[in-house]
Design an enzyme around this catalytic site. Structure first.
Site, PDB file in Angstrom:
ATOM      1  N   PHE A   1       0.865  -1.186   0.000  1.00  0.00           N
ATOM      2  CA  PHE A   1       0.000   0.000   0.000  1.00  0.00           C
ATOM      3  C   PHE A   1       0.895   1.227   0.000  1.00  0.00           C
ATOM      4  O   PHE A   1       2.096   1.136   0.256  1.00  0.00           O
ATOM      5  CB  PHE A   1      -0.917  -0.004   1.231  1.00  0.00           C
ATOM      6  CG  PHE A   1      -0.186  -0.203   2.539  1.00  0.00           C
ATOM      7  CD1 PHE A   1       0.335   0.872   3.241  1.00  0.00           C
ATOM      8  CD2 PHE A   1      -0.005  -1.492   3.046  1.00  0.00           C
ATOM      9  CE1 PHE A   1       1.024   0.680   4.429  1.00  0.00           C
ATOM     10  CE2 PHE A   1       0.694  -1.698   4.234  1.00  0.00           C
ATOM     11  CZ  PHE A   1       1.209  -0.599   4.936  1.00  0.00           C
TER      12      PHE A   1
ATOM     13  N   PHE B   1       2.232   3.989   1.944  1.00  0.00           N
ATOM     14  CA  PHE B   1       3.539   3.638   1.416  1.00  0.00           C
ATOM     15  C   PHE B   1       4.187   2.626   2.350  1.00  0.00           C
ATOM     16  O   PHE B   1       4.927   2.993   3.255  1.00  0.00           O
ATOM     17  CB  PHE B   1       4.429   4.899   1.306  1.00  0.00           C
ATOM     18  CG  PHE B   1       3.824   5.915   0.358  1.00  0.00           C
ATOM     19  CD1 PHE B   1       3.999   5.772  -1.010  1.00  0.00           C
ATOM     20  CD2 PHE B   1       3.049   6.945   0.849  1.00  0.00           C
ATOM     21  CE1 PHE B   1       3.429   6.692  -1.881  1.00  0.00           C
ATOM     22  CE2 PHE B   1       2.473   7.855  -0.025  1.00  0.00           C
ATOM     23  CZ  PHE B   1       2.660   7.733  -1.395  1.00  0.00           C
TER      24      PHE B   1
END
Ligand code: CUA
Length: 161
Positions: free
Chosen positions: A80, A82
């Site tokens: 995802f 980050f």
């Protein structure tokens, strides 16, 4: 006259052979074209998952390692912006890990420098890769697809001891 007749025979023969040749070519091309392309490339099956609900959907509702054999594991991971889930994984040296990873937002990368582990992580799909960690140490997992402002810091770790 005589020569002309012979030429005609050869001409007919030549044209016939050409037609046979073209038919064989055509049938061959058709047979090749009829094979289903794409999905089974590299011996991997395509597995779809809904990025919206992936966190509530098994097996991605429980991220991390699952022991499936003698020093052999399945690793369920989620990328995802980050980062990656889980944050860290620990395995014994010599472990074979079957990675199963998907993204819950955009396209990310999954690369472990120093190994041949390198794949794309695509939302809606599960990608698979198997690697045997023969050497002990700390392995960094990095994203190699630009995915936004914090792309550079997107990472996780695998500890092999
Ligand atoms: Cu994720 Cu770059």
């Amino acid at each position: 006259m005589h020569m002309h007749k012979l030429e005609k025979i050869w001409m007919t023969f030549g044209v016939s052979m050409l037609i046979v040749f073209l038919i064989v070519l055509g049938v061959g091309a058709f047979a090749l074209g009829a094979q289903t392309p794409g999905d089974h490339a590299h011996g991997q099956h395509r597995q779809v998952v809904d990025p919206e609900t992936v966190e509530q959907t098994a097996p991605f509702n429980e991220l991390g390692l699952k022991k499936i054999g003698e020093n052999e594991y399945d690793a369920y991971m989620l990328a995802f912006a980050f980062g990656y889930g889980p944050e860290k994984m620990e395995i014994p040296a010599g472990a074979t890990v079957h990675f199963h990873i998907t993204s819950k937002d955009v396209v990310h990368g999954f690369q472990i420098p120093g190994t041949n582990v390198n794949m794309m992580v695509v939302p809606g799909e599960v990608n698979h890769l198997t690697y045997k960690f023969t050497k002990a140490g700390e392995y960094l997992v990095l994203c190699n697809e630009y995915c936004g402002t914090a792309h550079e810091v997107m990472q996780t770790r695998i500890i092999v001891s």
